[in-house]
Design a protein around this motif. Structure first.
Motif, PDB file in Angstrom:
ATOM      1  N   MET A   1       0.851  -1.169   0.000  1.00  0.00           N
ATOM      2  CA  MET A   1       0.000   0.000   0.000  1.00  0.00           C
ATOM      3  C   MET A   1       0.900   1.236   0.000  1.00  0.00           C
ATOM      4  O   MET A   1       1.813   1.329   0.817  1.00  0.00           O
TER       5      MET A   1
ATOM      6  N   THR B   1      -2.857   4.701   1.927  1.00  0.00           N
ATOM      7  CA  THR B   1      -2.894   4.701   3.388  1.00  0.00           C
ATOM      8  C   THR B   1      -3.638   5.921   3.910  1.00  0.00           C
ATOM      9  O   THR B   1      -4.473   5.808   4.814  1.00  0.00           O
TER      10      THR B   1
ATOM     11  N   ASN C   1     -10.928  -5.516   8.263  1.00  0.00           N
ATOM     12  CA  ASN C   1     -10.181  -5.490   7.003  1.00  0.00           C
ATOM     13  C   ASN C   1      -9.255  -4.278   6.925  1.00  0.00           C
ATOM     14  O   ASN C   1      -8.121  -4.394   6.454  1.00  0.00           O
TER      15      ASN C   1
ATOM     16  N   MET D   1      -6.285  -4.952   9.140  1.00  0.00           N
ATOM     17  CA  MET D   1      -5.370  -5.896   8.505  1.00  0.00           C
ATOM     18  C   MET D   1      -4.490  -5.194   7.471  1.00  0.00           C
ATOM     19  O   MET D   1      -3.287  -5.455   7.391  1.00  0.00           O
ATOM     20  N   LYS D   2      -5.073  -4.298   6.706  1.00  0.00           N
ATOM     21  CA  LYS D   2      -4.312  -3.568   5.684  1.00  0.00           C
ATOM     22  C   LYS D   2      -3.311  -2.600   6.319  1.00  0.00           C
ATOM     23  O   LYS D   2      -2.157  -2.526   5.900  1.00  0.00           O
TER      24      LYS D   2
ATOM     25  N   GLU E   1      -0.659  -4.549   8.237  1.00  0.00           N
ATOM     26  CA  GLU E   1      -0.065  -5.590   7.403  1.00  0.00           C
ATOM     27  C   GLU E   1       0.094  -6.891   8.182  1.00  0.00           C
ATOM     28  O   GLU E   1       1.178  -7.474   8.264  1.00  0.00           O
ATOM     29  N   ILE E   2      -1.034  -7.319   8.756  1.00  0.00           N
ATOM     30  CA  ILE E   2      -1.072  -8.556   9.533  1.00  0.00           C
ATOM     31  C   ILE E   2      -2.242  -9.399   9.057  1.00  0.00           C
ATOM     32  O   ILE E   2      -3.110  -8.925   8.336  1.00  0.00           O
TER      33      ILE E   2
END
Length: 78
Positions: free
Chosen positions: A1, A6, A18, A21-22, A25-26
């Motif tokens: 990203m 971001t 979601n 998570m983005k 980054e997990i």
């Protein structure tokens, strides 16, 4: 990203799983743990939160996302 994506994501008022998570980054399991941790911190402070949503500002603070840096990088990449 990249920086623009971001910034667009963190401009939302509420953060769902979601989004978390983005941003972090997990994977899903770690995102659930992180969401629970942030939610517990906020409920101990007396906040009442909607189901499965977190205030984006709290997520940004927890992840220590540098908004000024992202804005600078987004402008440089134009």
């Amino acid at each position: 990203m990249d920086a623009r994506e971001t910034l667009k994501l963190i401009s939302k008022q509420w953060c769902d799983l979601n989004d978390l998570m983005k941003l972090a980054e997990i994977g899903k399991n770690n995102a659930v743990k992180l969401r629970r941790e942030i939610k517990n911190d906020l409920t101990l402070k007396g906040y009442i939160l909607p189901n499965n949503r977190l205030p984006m500002i709290e997520v940004v603070n927890k992840l220590k996302i540098n908004i000024n840096y992202l804005e600078k990088m987004a402008k440089e990449n134009l």
